[in-house]
Design an enzyme around this catalytic site. Structure first.
Site, short mmCIF file in Angstrom:
data_model
loop_
_atom_site.label_atom_id
_atom_site.label_comp_id
_atom_site.label_asym_id
_atom_site.label_seq_id
_atom_site.Cartn_x
_atom_site.Cartn_y
_atom_site.Cartn_z
N LYS A 281 -4.45 -4.69 5.48
CA LYS A 281 -5.14 -4.23 6.68
C LYS A 281 -4.91 -5.21 7.82
O LYS A 281 -4.69 -6.40 7.59
CB LYS A 281 -6.65 -4.17 6.41
N ARG A 355 -9.74 6.32 -3.79
CA ARG A 355 -9.51 7.55 -4.57
C ARG A 355 -8.89 7.23 -5.93
O ARG A 355 -9.08 7.98 -6.89
CB ARG A 355 -8.65 8.53 -3.77
#
Ligand code: BES
Ligand code: MN
Ligand code: ZN
Length: 502
Positions: A281, A355
């Protein structure tokens, strides 16, 4: 904080403070009127002289009002009587807590419970007051040397109810409100705790300690070797890049009359720090990725409140807890892993890790023969773009469950908003080399994440709450909100009530 309920006239309360509302323009609430009559117009005189208009946010603190037994009277502006709504009601209660705490009034008799709100009864007002007061006074200062505590903190709030007949309802609301706020507090504390302390192992310890605190509560922690045996290749692929070992935390609360009653299963994303992994990130606000375990924190909060109230229901919590870090062993873009369900997944972006851990937790949840499964996750930045910070995104495969959650959200004020999971979106998850890709491109990012999860939840009734926008606040007031504990608790309380009426 100690909360209780009482019926009786405000001028007869021997308390350090009585709190009453005044509407715009200069209209006294019922209790303010009673105090005004008792003091021969002292309040209305002050108001006439322009001390208080009744605008939302205004306040006036009076001392030693004649013919009352209290030390102080706090008048709070409530805005236009007709415009009083749920949000303003909370604001007024928060303001009460702030002023009392600052001014050294250690106890209060709150008549704010009489303020008129459409479709909201006394129990709702008491619970919301409790939440608003505790929200206002919450601090996370465990790691600060100078705690800056108020010198004479607010310790006790007594809620006024209109008659003795309302006492049992009021007392139940206090019990429920107190359990819910201790759940919210647990959730906030876990979330605000930094990633170097709040690791997967730390969360596992918390779960063990809940197991020791409560009756009908069992905790089981699965280690990586057991995940290996269960073939949880997706979950393990995320933790491979971390020095902290992943934990799969199972908490079982068995409060239903029958052990066979199908449980509600709550699955919470527990990424204790999300660096993005190899798909690292950007640096700005990266510290906030300690909040990537807010789904887990919400599940902890709900479990503790449910167990505190010893509700007649069975609930199972499943929390995949891990860090997402870059490392020589970390997953690389293009890697393909096999999930517990057998579905192969091409990891095109290691930052779409939520996920990956959830899909194995969701497959594992089948073994509990669930009535419903609700997963809660800070899953996508795209959800924040779509809905902002007001509602959580709600997705699912079962309309009655979706409606129950929408209603619980509306009633509690901890709202969610239904989003589609149409089959058309699945095309975006096509991979040239595996059964599924873990990202679906820029468009509809929160939906493609949910549709990814939907591939693993076909065997039961399922809902997914994307809480990326609501679980914490950034900026100056950075901190966890404790959401969606109020929503989950309202859903559970409604279920319990529904079951009781059959
Ligand atoms: N934990 C993040 C989602 C997130 C980001 C929540 C910012 C709140 C604020 C999640 O693991 C993530 O990184 N998602 C990616 C998915 C993308 C790579 C498809 C995202 O939202 O950018
Ligand atoms: Mn991520
Ligand atoms: Zn994440």
């Amino acid at each position: 904080m100690e909360f209780s309920v009482k019926s009786g006239s405000p001028e007869k309360q021997r308390m350090s403070c009585i709190v009453v509302g005044v509407f715009d323009s200069r209209k006294l609430s019922a209790s303010a009127q009673i105090l005004d009559d008792a003091s021969e117009g002292l309040i209305s005189n002050l108001i006439r002289r322009g001390e208080l208009e009744g605008l939302l946010g205004q306040d006036l603190l009076l001392h030693n009002v004649p013919n009352t037994l209290c030390d102080r009277i706090l008048l709070l502006g409530c805005g236009k009587e007709k415009e009083l709504d749920v949000n303003n009601f909370r604001k007024i209660n928060a303001q009460m807590a702030k002023i009392l705490d600052q001014r050294g009034a250690t106890e209060a008799f709150s008549c704010l419970t009489e303020l008129p709100l459409k479709n909201r009864e006394i129990d709702w007002k008491i619970r919301q007051s409790i939440e608003a007061i505790e929200e206002q006074l919450y601090r996370f200062d465990q790691l600060k040397s100078d705690k800056q505590n108020s010198r004479r903190p607010l310790r006790k709030v007594v809620f006024s109810v209109s008659s003795r007949r309302d006492l049992p309802t009021g007392e139940l609301a206090v019990r429920q409100g107190s359990a819910i706020i201790s759940g919210i507090k647990l959730s906030k504390d876990l979330a605000n705790m930094p990633g170097n302390i709040c690791t997967p192992g730390y969360l596992a310890e918390q779960a063990r300690s809940l197991g020791k605190t409560y009756r009908n509560f069992e905790t089981e922690i699965l280690e990586e070797s057991q995940m290996e045996e269960l073939a949880m290749g997706a979950l393990l692929s995320v933790s491979r890049g971390s020095r902290e070992s992943a934990k799969l935390i199972i908490m079982k609360y068995s409060g239903a009359a029958s052990a066979d009653e199908k449980p509600v299963v709550l699955v919470g994303k527990g990424v204790t720090f999300d660096s993005g992994g190899i798909s690292l990130k950007p640096g700005a606000a990266m510290d906030e990725m300690k909040y990537d375990m807010c789904g887990a924190a919400g599940v902890f909060g709900a479990m503790s409140a449910i167990a505190e109230l010893q509700l007649p229901i069975n609930v199972v919590a499943v929390i995949p807890a891990t860090e997402n870090m870059p490392d020589g062993l970390a997953s690389k873009p293009g890697d393909i892993v096999t999930s517990m369900s057998g579905t192969t997944i091409e990891i095109l972006n290691t930052d779409a890790e939520g996920r990956l851990i959830l899909c194995d937790a969701l497959t594992y949840s089948q073994k509990f023969n669930p009535e419903v499964v609700i997963d809660i996750a800070t899953l996508t930045g795209a959800c924040v773009i779509a809905l902002g910070g007001h509602p959580a995104g709600l997705f699912g495969n079962h309309n009655p469950l979706i409606n129950d959650l929408l209603n619980a959200g509306k009633y509690s004020g901890d709202r969610c908003w239904h989003m589609p999971t149409w089959p058309e979106y699945k095309q975006q998850l096509k991979s040239n080399f595996a059964d599924l890709a873990n990202i679906g491109g820029r468009e509809a990012g929160s939906i493609t994440a949910a549709v990814f999860l939907a591939q693993f939840t076909k065997k039961y009734n399922w809902a997914h709450l994307d809480i990326a926008g609501v679980a914490w606040k950034g900026g100056e007031n950075k901190g966890s909100t404790g959401r969606p504990v109020p929503l989950l608790m309202q859903y559970i309380l409604n279920r319990v009530e529904e079951n009781a009426s059959h």
